[in-house]
Structures are given as structure tokens and as C-alpha cells.
Design a protein around this motif. Structure first.
Motif, PDB file in Angstrom:
ATOM      1  N   LYS A 177      22.263-100.095 -59.026  1.00  0.00           N
ATOM      2  CA  LYS A 177      21.093-100.058 -58.217  1.00  0.00           C
ATOM      3  C   LYS A 177      21.568-101.102 -56.380  1.00  0.00           C
ATOM      4  O   LYS A 177      22.672-101.471 -56.305  1.00  0.00           O
ATOM      5  N   PRO A 178      20.735-100.372 -55.558  1.00  0.00           N
ATOM      6  CA  PRO A 178      21.179-100.839 -53.954  1.00  0.00           C
ATOM      7  C   PRO A 178      20.252-101.795 -54.375  1.00  0.00           C
ATOM      8  O   PRO A 178      19.759-102.880 -55.220  1.00  0.00           O
ATOM      9  N   ALA A 179      20.470-102.680 -52.681  1.00  0.00           N
ATOM     10  CA  ALA A 179      20.192-103.785 -52.886  1.00  0.00           C
ATOM     11  C   ALA A 179      19.049-103.904 -52.897  1.00  0.00           C
ATOM     12  O   ALA A 179      18.573-105.307 -52.669  1.00  0.00           O
ATOM     13  N   ASN A 180      17.699-103.136 -52.052  1.00  0.00           N
ATOM     14  CA  ASN A 180      16.746-103.553 -52.353  1.00  0.00           C
ATOM     15  C   ASN A 180      16.173-103.119 -53.827  1.00  0.00           C
ATOM     16  O   ASN A 180      15.253-104.101 -53.828  1.00  0.00           O
ATOM     17  N   MET A 181      16.094-102.670 -54.222  1.00  0.00           N
ATOM     18  CA  MET A 181      16.067-102.197 -56.057  1.00  0.00           C
ATOM     19  C   MET A 181      16.389-103.666 -56.313  1.00  0.00           C
ATOM     20  O   MET A 181      15.787-104.233 -57.860  1.00  0.00           O
ATOM     21  N   ILE A 182      17.598-104.225 -56.214  1.00  0.00           N
ATOM     22  CA  ILE A 182      18.000-104.979 -56.753  1.00  0.00           C
ATOM     23  C   ILE A 182      16.486-106.766 -56.660  1.00  0.00           C
ATOM     24  O   ILE A 182      16.477-107.422 -57.197  1.00  0.00           O
ATOM     25  N   THR A 215      26.099-102.667 -47.191  1.00  0.00           N
ATOM     26  CA  THR A 215      24.747-102.410 -47.422  1.00  0.00           C
ATOM     27  C   THR A 215      24.011-103.640 -47.652  1.00  0.00           C
ATOM     28  O   THR A 215      24.595-104.533 -48.375  1.00  0.00           O
ATOM     29  N   TYR A 216      22.998-103.519 -46.727  1.00  0.00           N
ATOM     30  CA  TYR A 216      21.649-105.189 -46.991  1.00  0.00           C
ATOM     31  C   TYR A 216      20.654-104.558 -46.622  1.00  0.00           C
ATOM     32  O   TYR A 216      19.945-104.054 -46.197  1.00  0.00           O
ATOM     33  N   SER A 217      19.525-105.710 -47.493  1.00  0.00           N
ATOM     34  CA  SER A 217      18.348-106.170 -47.547  1.00  0.00           C
ATOM     35  C   SER A 217      17.553-107.491 -47.757  1.00  0.00           C
ATOM     36  O   SER A 217      18.180-108.356 -48.905  1.00  0.00           O
ATOM     37  N   SER A 218      16.940-107.748 -47.178  1.00  0.00           N
ATOM     38  CA  SER A 218      16.082-108.548 -47.097  1.00  0.00           C
ATOM     39  C   SER A 218      15.007-109.880 -47.539  1.00  0.00           C
ATOM     40  O   SER A 218      14.548-108.468 -47.224  1.00  0.00           O
ATOM     41  N   ALA A 219      14.775-110.153 -48.026  1.00  0.00           N
ATOM     42  CA  ALA A 219      13.476-110.653 -48.957  1.00  0.00           C
ATOM     43  C   ALA A 219      12.245-111.985 -47.723  1.00  0.00           C
ATOM     44  O   ALA A 219      12.628-113.683 -48.420  1.00  0.00           O
ATOM     45  N   GLY A 220      12.501-111.981 -47.141  1.00  0.00           N
ATOM     46  CA  GLY A 220      11.705-112.565 -45.999  1.00  0.00           C
ATOM     47  C   GLY A 220      12.024-114.158 -45.403  1.00  0.00           C
ATOM     48  O   GLY A 220      12.762-114.891 -45.034  1.00  0.00           O
ATOM     49  N   HIS A 221      14.208-113.617 -45.489  1.00  0.00           N
ATOM     50  CA  HIS A 221      14.915-114.466 -44.918  1.00  0.00           C
ATOM     51  C   HIS A 221      15.390-114.395 -44.006  1.00  0.00           C
ATOM     52  O   HIS A 221      15.784-113.307 -42.887  1.00  0.00           O
TER      53      HIS A 221
END
Length: 331
Positions: A177-182, A215-221
Motif C-alpha cells: 500500500k502507498p502512504a495515503n492508502m495506509i 513519499t508522504y501523506s498527512s492526516a491533519g498533522h
């Protein structure tokens, strides 16, 4: 108990002395262990006096009645206090178990399998238990996943949520899974299983040593701080995405950067960047200031320690929130 009390008391009346008083002290401990309320002890004392032929004057009789009323209220308060002490002791025991459990959730060291990375980290709770969490895991094709999270809500519920996230990450080892799917997976997990009062912000990164791409993804952080060594410039890394545990249909954005030698990324929680008493908006300027005074040729762990010491000095060593800093540097 009455016979023993009567024996000790009458013996003292007939032969007052230190030995008899000591016996009375030992008796009091036994009465406490048996949870005998003070008004019962006073009533027992008066009845023994009367039964043994000691006549109380009317004035003494009234004084004992007055004392009895006081002892009733005192006894109720004492029993309540004892109950609260017992509950407090039980709660402290539960908290100690939760603290011990929480400490085991953090990775003790960085995985040396990723030889081209130098990683440093520090996480300090403001109180006994922390709402901050950092973790790393291997993904398929030897990719490295590193996260920093802040659980909005403290104490045992936060520790349980942290445990859930940790074991969820363990199940993702060797996952593609990519970061956003995790983040999407973890969002649904928090919604389904965590306390409704808990919300989680998270910044998730995946590093590929074959391409040096992060690669990176954020959940309101908070946005990660990126340093490009060749240009000696900083930039904020951020993506769109709501905090975990709010909306099952939220979509998380993913972005990527290529890391060159000596480039690094700093992940952190909001406790690090909050400036007490300042009207300026919270940003990562305090970390940039700390890095401007650091020797960037040092190992990542030394630089992280320097940043942390700089931050807490700026706050006069008053930590109102948990502090977590993770540095990922390309060798």
C-alpha cells in the motif's frame, strides 16, 4: 473484640502505665484493620464503663453523647477517605501497567537494514502517559515506513489507541500500500475501534532505498520540515487529509520528494512548536532556529537531542504537552 477491649481498658484504669498504653495502641491498629468505625469504639467504651460499675455524671454523659455525634460524621468521612485511597491505589496500579505497556510500543532502535539512512528520534511525555507516538515498519521490496502521530486525548484510552495503531502497523509489514492508502486503512480502523472521543493526527512516510524517493501523506498533522543540503534551504511538506477517526470517506493526498546526500526530513508533534505566551501562529520556526545552531555534520540522533534541548530551553523547561521529534537523513 469486646472482651479484649474491656480487659485492656480496665487493666489500664487499675494500673496506669506505659505498657498498658502500648497495648491500647496495638489494639487501635487491630480495630482499624477490622474497619471498626470510631462511633462503635466510643459506644463500646461507654458500655464497658457502665457495665463495670463506673458511674458517669450527667455532665460526662452529655459530653459523651456530643462526642458520639461528632464520631458518627467523622467515621463516615474516614470511611469515604479510606475508600478513595483504595480507589486511588487501584488507579495508580492500572496507570503503571498502562505506562509499562506504552513504553513497549515504541521501537527501541532504528533498523540498520536501511544503510543509506541515518535516523534519530526522541519522545518525551508532559505527564506520566503520552499521547504522542512514533513507529517504523518494513514494507514490500525493502521500503521503510515511518510515522509520527498525536492522539488527541490522553491517559489509558490514548495508550489503548496507540497499541491498536502499533499492531495494525505490524500487520502491514511487506504490504504494498502507498502512504495515503495506509492512512485510509488506519482511519477506518480508528473509526471502528477507538473511543469516539479520540482523534489522531498522523504524518506517514515511505522511503524507497532503490530510488531514494520519500513519499508522504498527512492526516491533519503538522507539516514535516524538509532540508535540501545542496541549496541549504528549508521547505514544509504537507498534504491534504482530515485527522483519523472523523470521516470514513475522507481521501488522503500523497506527494513525493527525492532525497540527496545530507538531505533530511524532520517529523514532529505540535507540542514541539507551540510557543507559550506567544501570539504568533504556531509553525516550525523554532525547529529552524534550533537547526541553525546545530552542527549538521553530527549523527541524526545528536541533532535531534540538540533540537529538543533548544526547544525546552526556549520554553523555560515547562512542558505543557508531549514532545516528539524524528529526523530522517540521507547519508
Amino acid at each position: 473484640m469486646k472482651e479484649y477491649y474491656e480487659k485492656i481498658m480496665l487493666h489500664y484504669l487499675q494500673n496506669p502505665g506505659e505498657h498498658q498504653l502500648y497495648a491500647g495502641q496495638q489494639l487501635s491498629k487491630s480495630l482499624i484493620e477490622k474497619d471498626i468505625p470510631p462511633e462503635d469504639i466510643l459506644g463500646l467504651h461507654i458500655s464497658i464503663m457502665k457495665e463495670s460499675g463506673h458511674v458517669l455524671s450527667e455532665e460526662w454523659e452529655r459530653s459523651f453523647q456530643f462526642l458520639m455525634e461528632i464520631m458518627v460524621s467523622f467515621g463516615m468521612a474516614y470511611q469515604e477517605r479510606q475508600s478513595l485511597r483504595l480507589k486511588k491505589k487501584q488507579l495508580e496500579s492500572e496507570i503503571n501497567v498502562a505506562i509499562s505497556m506504552q513504553k513497549k510500543l515504541y521501537p527501541p532502535t532504528f533498523d540498520d537494514e536501511f544503510h543509506d539512512l541515518d535516523v534519530g528520534f526522541i519522545s518525551t511525555p508532559a505527564r506520566e502517559m503520552s499521547g504522542d507516538f512514533y513507529y517504523y515498519t518494513n514494507h514490500s521490496k525493502n521500503k521503510l515506513g515511518i510515522l509520527v502521530a498525536d492522539i488527541v486525548g490522553k491517559g489509558i484510552p490514548a495508550a489503548l489507541c496507540m497499541s491498536m495503531i502499533k499492531y495494525a502497523m505490524d500487520t502491514l509489514e511487506n504490504d504494498v500500500k502507498p502512504a495515503n492508502m495506509i492512512l485510509d486503512y488506519l482511519n477506518r480502523l480508528v473509526l471502528k475501534n477507538a473511543d469516539p472521543s479520540l482523534f489522531v493526527t498522523m504524518f506517514y512516510t515511505i522511503y524507497d532505498p532503490l530510488t531514494s524517493v520519500l513519499t508522504y501523506s498527512s492526516a491533519g498533522h503538522e507539516p514535516a520540515l524538509y532540508y535540501h543540503a545542496r541549496s541549504k534551504k528549508y521547505a514544509d511538506l504537507n498534504t491534504r487529509g482530515l485527522i483519523l477517526g472523523v470521516d470514513a470517506n475522507v481521501k488522503y493526498e500523497e506527494k513525493a520528494i527525492s532525497l540527496e546526500s545530507d538531505d533530511f526530513v524532520v517529523l514532529y508533534t505540535d507540542g514541539v512548536t507551540e510557543r507559550k505566551g506567544s501570539e504568533a501562529p504556531d509553525d516550525n520556526s523554532i525547529l529552524r532556529e534550533a537547526l541553525s545552531t546545530a552542527d549538521l555534520s553530527l549523527p541524526a540522533q545528536d541533532i535531534v537531542n540538540h533540537m529538543y534541548q533548544y526547544v525546552i530551553r526556549e520554553k523555560d523547561y515547562q512542558l505543557d504537552d508531549d514532545h516528539t521529534i524524528v529526523m530522517i537523513r540521507k547519508k
